[in-house]
Design an enzyme around this catalytic site. Structure first.
Site, mmCIF file in Angstrom:
data_model
loop_
_atom_site.group_PDB
_atom_site.id
_atom_site.type_symbol
_atom_site.label_atom_id
_atom_site.label_comp_id
_atom_site.label_asym_id
_atom_site.label_seq_id
_atom_site.Cartn_x
_atom_site.Cartn_y
_atom_site.Cartn_z
ATOM 1 N N HIS A 99 0.826 -1.220 0.000
ATOM 2 C CA HIS A 99 0.000 0.000 0.000
ATOM 3 C C HIS A 99 0.860 1.270 0.000
ATOM 4 O O HIS A 99 0.487 2.282 0.635
ATOM 5 C CB HIS A 99 -0.948 0.014 1.200
ATOM 6 N N CYS A 100 2.006 1.234 -0.685
ATOM 7 C CA CYS A 100 2.919 2.401 -0.794
ATOM 8 C C CYS A 100 3.386 2.921 0.557
ATOM 9 O O CYS A 100 3.698 4.115 0.702
ATOM 10 C CB CYS A 100 2.274 3.561 -1.560
ATOM 11 N N ALA A 101 3.401 2.057 1.569
ATOM 12 C CA ALA A 101 3.830 2.531 2.898
ATOM 13 C C ALA A 101 4.718 1.467 3.556
ATOM 14 O O ALA A 101 4.338 0.861 4.559
ATOM 15 C CB ALA A 101 2.608 2.828 3.765
#
Ligand code: ALA
Length: 383
Positions: A337-339
């Site tokens: 999730h891009c994190a």
């Protein structure tokens, strides 16, 4: 129709008024705001002004001119971080941030700023005491997400804002997962800079976002050019919001965004929050009953936004997402999730989690169908 449970990425569907507003702006208005003095040009200008006023009302912003439109929350965060940090400055952030915060900070670091990344606990919470002890005489910015896009953890923003104000350090809040979902008041929460996307909780179209910049904060624009006024000057105008809005604005998108924000104001943010809490409670209770599932983030739905992340024992999250889509017609997001920092914090790096994010239009029945699907996937896995 598939069951859509990825509202943390983009909310869908939108209220009917949003589709109508986009269509009207594109079909009937169609002109550039702040340019032509003819009547339809003025109508376009009014659309943009109205949207600014609606957003200001939602976030408790006294002067709507302090709010600049951007193409996304990512652009708003880049503008704020690149504008606030110079070589030699120090900034404080957390390990739960999305790449739209951590990458601009990394870039600032490579240009000579120093960054302190405060570790959060396994539920994703920041301890404000750790933040207080990380502040230095050269700290110029605190950057923190309001609500984690991985665990849904809601950070103690008002407490952080109080600390920031006491220390005289501007607080930049990434409201990607909270705007339109969790009440935000920039004054009472001590927020100096607020970055929000238009296409998630605010129920607007993609390609929209905004940055609130408190009075007294000076930062350079990311992009300069035509602003519709002060055309004779060689320099970018100083005044807000034109300083940060070069080029023709996305008027149809902004029209849709205003309709989304008006829908939220009309429905009531507390009502929206209550509904999301009830769906998240249903998700947490249902998933907790399925053997082989590990839940992440706060145990209580009250400490979360509209996000539930989990893993399945012995199964790659991507495969679970594929099965949910292909066999059950259920759309969720899987992976990091891009994190990546958030996953390192909660212990799910590098494969990530399965993330379920209901929205205003999600029904209890859809959550039931999802839970039944998960139950079946797990039963097949063990049979
Ligand atoms: N940042 C968005 C998400 O978490 C796209 O899915």
């Amino acid at each position: 129709m598939p069951i859509y449970l990825d509202n943390a990425a983009t909310s869908h569907p939108k209220p009917e008024s949003v589709y109508r507003a986009v269509d009207h702006a594109l079909r009937e208005i169609g002109t550039s705001p702040g340019r032509g003095g003819y009547r339809r040009g003025l109508d376009a200008t009014r659309i943009v002004f109205g949207a600014r006023e609606s957003l200001a009302a939602l976030f408790g912003i006294k002067d709507s001119a302090r709010l600049a439109f951007t193409s996304s929350a990512t652009e708003a965060l880049n503008l704020a971080i690149a504008g606030m940090l110079r070589p030699g400055d120090h900034a404080v952030t957390t390990t739960m941030e999305h790449n739209s915060v951590s990458r601009p900070l990394r870039m600032a670091e490579k240009r000579g700023a120093s960054i302190t990344r405060i570790p959060c606990d396994r539920s994703g919470f920041l301890n404000p005491r750790d933040l207080a002890s990380a502040l230095r005489a050269d700290t110029r910015l605190i950057v923190i997400t309001h609500c984690s896009n991985v665990t849904g953890t809601i950070q103690p923003i008002a407490e952080v804002g109080h600390l920031a104000n006491q220390a005289g350090v501007p607080l930049l809040v990434d409201a990607a997962q909270s705007a339109g979902i969790i009440p935000i008041n920039v004054e009472s929460m001590g927020i100096a800079l607020l970055a929000a996307p238009g296409h998630k909780g605010l129920l607007g179209p993609q390609g929209t976002g905004c940055l609130y910049i408190a009075e007294g904060l000076e930062l350079p624009p990311l992009v300069v050019g035509g602003t519709g006024g002060h055309s004779s000057g060689e320099e970018q105008p100083e005044e807000m919001p034109a300083r940060f809005e070069s080029g023709t604005l996305n008027t149809p998108g902004i029209a849709g965004l205003q309709a989304g924000v008006e829908f939220i104001l009309g429905t009531g943010i507390e009502t929206i929050r209550k509904k999301e809490l009830s769906l998240v409670r249903q998700l947490l209770a249902g998933l907790a009953e399925i053997k082989g599932i590990t839940l992440y983030g706060p145990a209580s739905e009250k400490e979360r936004g509209g996000i539930v992340s989990f893993t399945v024992e012995g199964k790659d999250p991507a495969m679970v997402g594929f099965t949910l889509d292909h066999e059950f017609g259920i759309e969720v997001r899987t992976g990091l999730h891009c994190a990546p920092g958030a996953h390192r914090t909660i212990g799910t790096y590098p494969t990530g989690t399965i993330r379920v994010s209901p929205g205003w239009f999600t029904t209890e029945h859809e959550i039931e169908v999802f839970l039944k699907g998960m139950d079946e996937i797990l039963r097949h896995a063990t049979s």
